[in-house]
Write a protein that holds these residues in place. Structure first.
Motif, PDB file in Angstrom:
ATOM      1  N   ASP A 155       0.829  -1.214   0.000  1.00  0.00           N
ATOM      2  CA  ASP A 155       0.000   0.000   0.000  1.00  0.00           C
ATOM      3  C   ASP A 155       0.863   1.264   0.000  1.00  0.00           C
ATOM      4  O   ASP A 155       0.717   2.148   0.862  1.00  0.00           O
ATOM      5  CB  ASP A 155      -0.936  -0.021   1.219  1.00  0.00           C
ATOM      6  N   ASP A 156       1.753   1.344  -0.984  1.00  0.00           N
ATOM      7  CA  ASP A 156       2.643   2.508  -1.059  1.00  0.00           C
ATOM      8  C   ASP A 156       1.880   3.802  -1.320  1.00  0.00           C
ATOM      9  O   ASP A 156       2.285   4.873  -0.835  1.00  0.00           O
ATOM     10  CB  ASP A 156       3.676   2.300  -2.170  1.00  0.00           C
ATOM     11  N   ASP A 157       0.775   3.715  -2.081  1.00  0.00           N
ATOM     12  CA  ASP A 157       0.011   4.936  -2.380  1.00  0.00           C
ATOM     13  C   ASP A 157      -1.106   5.193  -1.373  1.00  0.00           C
ATOM     14  O   ASP A 157      -1.824   6.197  -1.470  1.00  0.00           O
ATOM     15  CB  ASP A 157      -0.571   4.859  -3.788  1.00  0.00           C
TER      16      ASP A 157
END
Length: 510
Positions: free
Chosen positions: A64-66
């Motif tokens: 969930d980098d964004d």
């Protein structure tokens, strides 16, 4: 219906479980033929690649980098109308979607039989025998036509292509031709391994091997590459001689040819020629420093010392040469490793070459037909299919009548009957000649009490066989037989037995 991140996550997990179930069912199949096992391995490899792709997508979602997944979960929990209102809104959206598209199924059918019968397309040459053997003919020709190669039969080359790499002279290993030969050979062996053992881990073994070679390379511990491809530097060894003690060439000659040769080799100079030539070559160092000596005096492969050896240009050249030598060393090591992994295939290939050398044309043709039949896609047999065969020709391997010209060529239109075999019919001269050694004819002769040997070859009637057997027995017993043993002479002095003489006299010939 829009796919949320949570729905994508669920679908990916579902795909992973489904692919895992298919792999388990595939491995439970009882497969006996080489082709079926090979196709199974390729199917499993394909499923594993799909699982890895799905797993990478899941990892990206969970990382969930964004922040999209975190926002979606927060939106579900912090709705103004409550969590249940959000749930029912989503449920209504799903129901509306399936009202508009009633034919869509929520989950796919569990029938995966077609996946278990899939045959991935894998290309093999005729000599590879569906992955059972190596096809090294192209590399054999490259080896024979190269400067570093030597004359070898194909059978010998297949058994020694990896060990022959150590025998290649060091100057030849730096050539472009040798490197291209290694690249083509490595590419073929690697591709063959991937086609025949799709579940193998050769790539990981080669990565580990490369790491070990690089460490040993830096320490100069790779056998045959201790100089790291840079060659011997002239003057790096001590010659053990005080040149100031010698005033003339003749004084140098007095120490002997062997001592001069040792001193020249220590300096990297050419050590051939007569005693005087060696002394003259070494005596040059009295007037010319080693760093200014002409390159023609140095052995090939030895780096002449230069006053500019420490310059940037020399360092760049040395680094480039070392990197090129390292690539050649890595290719050689990888080829040897693959040869170890494919040792059983190499042994099978050598056995097949020996077998082919002893086979007849008919046997080679039959083997080729079997290989083509194995490679051909399987077709469902139609039991009700009518085969038009008005001439009643024999059927071939494909279930169809053979061509009429082939039927005539083999003489299959000729019928041979054998009374000894119970008036059994044999079609074609070849079948007729073979039947004399078969069980049916042997049983018939045994019933008559007659030995089945070469004296009765071509005898098919019972009366002829019994008569011949009686004559053989009579000859074996000996005794006087007037019709055969009594002799008569005519007016011209010609001698006949009694039976022949009477026949000729009745006909008025004598």
């Amino acid at each position: 219906m829009s796919d949320t991140l949570l729905e994508q996550t669920r679908a990916l997990h579902d795909d992973l479980e489904k692919l895992e179930r298919v792999i388990v069912r595939d491995f439970k199949q009882d497969l006996k033929s080489h082709k079926d096992r090979l196709m199974q391995n390729h199917r499993v490899r394909k499923r594993l690649d799909s699982m890895q792709a799905a797993a990478r997508k899941l990892i990206k979602i969970y990382d969930d980098d964004d922040g999209a997944r975190k926002d979606e979960i927060a939106a579900l929990a912090q709705s103004e109308s409550g969590s249940f209102a959000t749930f029912y809104d989503r449920l209504k959206e799903i129901k509306d979607y399936y009202k508009r598209f009633p034919t869509d199924e929520v989950t796919e059918a569990e029938d995966d039989e077609f996946l278990l019968k899939e045959e991935p397309r894998t290309e093999f040459s005729g000599d590879e025998g569906l992955g059972r053997y190596l096809d090294m003919h192209e590399h054999h020709q490259r080896f024979l036509n190269s400067k570093f190669g030597r004359k070898l039969e194909y059978f010998q080359f297949v058994g020694s292509f990896s060990s022959d790499l150590s025998a290649v002279p060091k100057p030849q290993k730096g050539s472009r031709q040798y490197k291209e030969y290694l690249e083509h050979l490595f590419s073929y062996l690697m591709l063959f391994y991937e086609k025949t053992q799709p579940l193998g881990q050769a790539a990981k073994q080669l990565v580990k091997l490369e790491q070990e070679i690089r460490v040993r390379w830096s320490a100069g511990e790779v056998p045959g590459w201790e100089d790291r491809g840079l060659g011997q530097v002239a003057g790096s060894s001590s010659i053990g001689l005080d040149m100031d003690a010698f005033e003339t060439v003749e004084e140098l000659e007095s120490i002997g040819a062997d001592r001069l040769k040792e001193a020249l080799q220590g300096l990297g100079l050419k050590s051939g020629g007569t005693l005087k030539e060696r002394a003259q070559r070494l005596y040059l160092l009295k007037t010319v420093p080693l760093t200014k000596l002409e390159a023609k005096h140095f052995v090939k492969g030895v780096i002449p010392p230069s006053e500019t050896a420490a310059t940037t240009g020399r360092q760049v050249d040395n680094k480039k040469a070392e990197e090129g030598a390292l690539q050649v060393c890595l290719l050689e090591s990888k080829i040897r490793k693959l040869a170890e992994i494919l040792a059983s295939v190499i042994t099978e290939t050598k056995g097949r070459i020996e077998k082919k050398q002893a086979q007849t044309y008919e046997e080679l043709q039959a083997e080729q037909e079997e290989a083509e039949a194995e490679l051909a896609p399987e077709e469902e047999e139609d039991e009700d299919e009518f085969v038009y065969n008005p001439l009643k020709l024999p059927l071939g391997w494909d279930g169809k009548p053979i061509p009429y010209w082939l039927y005539k060529l083999h003489g299959l239109n000729q019928e041979f009957k054998c009374e000894i075999c119970g008036n059994y019919s044999y079609w074609g001269r070849r079948a007729f000649e073979k039947h004399f050694k078969e069980w049916r004819h042997q049983n018939g002769m045994r019933s008559l009490g007659i030995p089945n040997n070469k004296n009765f070859y071509e005898v098919t009637k019972i009366s002829d066989a019994e008569s011949l057997w009686k004559n053989i027995q009579d000859k074996a017993k000996g005794g006087f037989h007037p019709e055969v043993d009594e002799e008569f002479e005519d007016a011209q002095g010609n001698v006949y037995n009694r039976k022949t003489f009477e026949d000729l006299r009745r006909q008025g010939l004598i």
